[in-house]
Write a protein that holds these residues in place. Structure first.
Motif, mmCIF file in Angstrom:
data_model
loop_
_atom_site.group_PDB
_atom_site.id
_atom_site.type_symbol
_atom_site.label_atom_id
_atom_site.label_comp_id
_atom_site.label_asym_id
_atom_site.label_seq_id
_atom_site.Cartn_x
_atom_site.Cartn_y
_atom_site.Cartn_z
ATOM 1 N N GLN A 113 0.757 -1.188 -0.147
ATOM 2 C CA GLN A 113 -0.049 -0.132 0.061
ATOM 3 C C GLN A 113 0.972 1.279 -0.026
ATOM 4 O OE1 GLN A 113 -2.776 0.127 3.043
ATOM 5 N NE2 GLN A 113 -3.899 1.902 2.451
ATOM 6 N N LEU A 114 2.086 1.198 0.821
ATOM 7 C CA LEU A 114 2.844 2.472 0.910
ATOM 8 C C LEU A 114 3.674 2.548 -0.389
ATOM 9 C CD1 LEU A 114 4.233 2.352 4.378
ATOM 10 C CD2 LEU A 114 3.446 4.239 3.308
ATOM 11 N N TYR A 115 3.969 1.413 -1.070
ATOM 12 C CA TYR A 115 4.609 1.681 -2.227
ATOM 13 C C TYR A 115 3.912 2.198 -3.515
ATOM 14 C CZ TYR A 115 8.483 -1.256 -0.706
ATOM 15 O OH TYR A 115 9.610 -1.661 -0.077
ATOM 16 N N ASP A 116 2.466 1.994 -3.246
ATOM 17 C CA ASP A 116 1.563 2.526 -4.336
ATOM 18 C C ASP A 116 1.350 3.952 -3.795
ATOM 19 O OD1 ASP A 116 -0.545 -0.516 -4.296
ATOM 20 O OD2 ASP A 116 1.392 0.084 -5.302
ATOM 21 N N ILE A 117 1.256 4.427 -2.709
ATOM 22 C CA ILE A 117 1.166 5.785 -2.195
ATOM 23 C C ILE A 117 2.473 6.416 -2.552
ATOM 24 C CG2 ILE A 117 1.294 7.040 -0.125
ATOM 25 C CD1 ILE A 117 -0.556 5.166 1.260
ATOM 26 N N ILE A 118 3.656 5.940 -2.578
ATOM 27 C CA ILE A 118 4.668 6.578 -3.044
ATOM 28 C C ILE A 118 4.617 7.100 -4.397
ATOM 29 C CG2 ILE A 118 7.180 6.192 -3.276
ATOM 30 C CD1 ILE A 118 7.528 5.198 -0.523
ATOM 31 N N THR A 119 4.190 5.999 -5.241
ATOM 32 C CA THR A 119 4.113 6.025 -6.702
ATOM 33 C C THR A 119 2.994 7.470 -6.904
ATOM 34 O OG1 THR A 119 4.764 3.797 -7.198
ATOM 35 C CG2 THR A 119 3.521 5.012 -8.851
ATOM 36 N N MET A 120 2.116 7.454 -6.483
ATOM 37 C CA MET A 120 1.109 8.316 -6.552
ATOM 38 C C MET A 120 1.666 9.678 -6.290
ATOM 39 S SD MET A 120 -2.806 7.303 -5.277
ATOM 40 C CE MET A 120 -2.102 7.157 -3.762
ATOM 41 N N ARG A 121 2.339 9.852 -5.228
ATOM 42 C CA ARG A 121 2.957 11.002 -4.670
ATOM 43 C C ARG A 121 3.939 11.637 -5.371
ATOM 44 N NH1 ARG A 121 5.120 14.838 -3.651
ATOM 45 N NH2 ARG A 121 5.264 16.094 -1.834
ATOM 46 N N TYR A 122 5.002 10.553 -5.910
ATOM 47 C CA TYR A 122 6.245 11.215 -6.493
ATOM 48 C C TYR A 122 6.328 10.825 -8.028
ATOM 49 C CZ TYR A 122 7.573 12.035 -1.549
ATOM 50 O OH TYR A 122 7.426 12.551 -0.383
ATOM 51 N N ALA A 123 5.697 9.765 -8.656
ATOM 52 C CA ALA A 123 6.034 9.333 -9.895
ATOM 53 C C ALA A 123 5.282 10.408 -10.866
ATOM 54 C CB ALA A 123 5.458 8.080 -10.059
ATOM 55 N N ASP A 124 5.928 10.379 -12.029
ATOM 56 C CA ASP A 124 5.154 11.231 -13.174
ATOM 57 C C ASP A 124 3.993 10.338 -14.042
ATOM 58 O OD1 ASP A 124 7.965 11.138 -15.273
ATOM 59 O OD2 ASP A 124 6.424 9.528 -14.964
ATOM 60 N N GLU A 125 3.550 10.998 -14.845
ATOM 61 C CA GLU A 125 2.290 10.366 -15.717
ATOM 62 C C GLU A 125 2.825 9.059 -16.016
ATOM 63 O OE1 GLU A 125 3.078 13.436 -16.349
ATOM 64 O OE2 GLU A 125 4.389 13.281 -17.740
ATOM 65 N N ASN A 126 4.260 8.858 -16.660
ATOM 66 C CA ASN A 126 4.681 7.331 -17.116
ATOM 67 C C ASN A 126 5.133 6.601 -15.777
ATOM 68 O OD1 ASN A 126 4.311 8.929 -19.553
ATOM 69 N ND2 ASN A 126 6.329 9.867 -19.344
ATOM 70 N N MET A 127 4.827 6.988 -14.622
ATOM 71 C CA MET A 127 5.091 6.106 -13.650
ATOM 72 C C MET A 127 6.720 6.143 -13.387
ATOM 73 S SD MET A 127 2.284 4.713 -12.499
ATOM 74 C CE MET A 127 2.100 2.959 -11.952
ATOM 75 N N ASN A 128 7.298 7.072 -13.607
ATOM 76 C CA ASN A 128 8.821 7.462 -13.576
ATOM 77 C C ASN A 128 8.819 8.231 -12.538
ATOM 78 O OD1 ASN A 128 9.690 5.425 -15.498
ATOM 79 N ND2 ASN A 128 9.358 6.795 -17.066
#
Ligand SMILES: O=C(O)/C(S)=C/c1c[nH]c2cc(Br)ccc12
Ligand SMILES: [Ca+2]
Length: 173
Positions: A113-128
């Motif tokens: 759940q936290l990895y998903d939250i980190i992706t939502m918070r810090y990744a760009d539209e291409n998940m980078n």
């Protein structure tokens, strides 16, 4: 000759009680990162630097003293190596999948759940995730883990906060 000596002493004083502000931190970080073409970033923003100072400001001075700055600097030096290690295609960013391993390598044990939250918070539209987002994420993780353990006096993994204590923790971060 005497005048010069006085000036030298003043310089040393400045170094010993140097307190770094968010703007100075921004300038230092962006000057260094510009020299590393392999680290893609639009640059550290003032807001990110304010947050990193809040998270690292252990003596509550509002700025970073030499010891707090040195800790942050050593962490960034260590984490930039992790970033480069996982940036296998040398794109200057890491994918959200590589981020899981990088966060794990940095010594943080999270859940899905936290990895998903980190992706939502810090990744760009291409998940980078680019370099400054990566660093800000790890600085926040380290700061929040440290704050929790400071409250968890008996080390039982549980803390008890009233709403104002909760706000003190979350507003200065
Ligand atoms: O490439 C290296 O070997 C090193 S030591 C890099 C860095 C060491 N400290 C850093 C801070 C920022 Br910001 C960006 C890159 C580095
Ligand atoms: Ca401080």
């Amino acid at each position: 000759e005497k005048k010069n000596r006085k000036q030298d002493i003043k310089k040393v004083d400045f170094l010993s009680d140097m307190e770094i502000t968010a703007n100075e931190l921004k300038n230092v970080l962006n000057r260094v990162v510009a020299k590393h073409q392999e680290l893609k970033t639009e640059g550290f923003t003032l807001e990110s630097c304010r947050s990193m100072i809040a998270l690292m400001d252990t003596d509550g001075s509002g700025k970073l003293n030499l010891q707090e700055f040195r800790h942050l600097w050593n962490k960034i030096k260590q984490w930039q190596g992790t970033f480069k290690h996982y940036d296998t295609d040398m794109s200057g960013t890491i994918s959200s999948y590589e981020m899981r391993n990088a966060v794990n390598d940095a010594g943080f044990r999270l859940n899905n759940q936290l990895y998903d939250i980190i992706t939502m918070r810090y990744a760009d539209e291409n998940m980078n995730i680019d370099f400054d987002s990566f660093i800000c994420c790890l600085v926040r993780l380290e700061g929040m883990f440290r704050a929790f353990h400071a409250f968890d006096k008996d080390g039982d993994g549980l803390i008890r906060l009233n709403v104002l204590e909760w706000l003190q923790l979350t507003m200065y971060a």
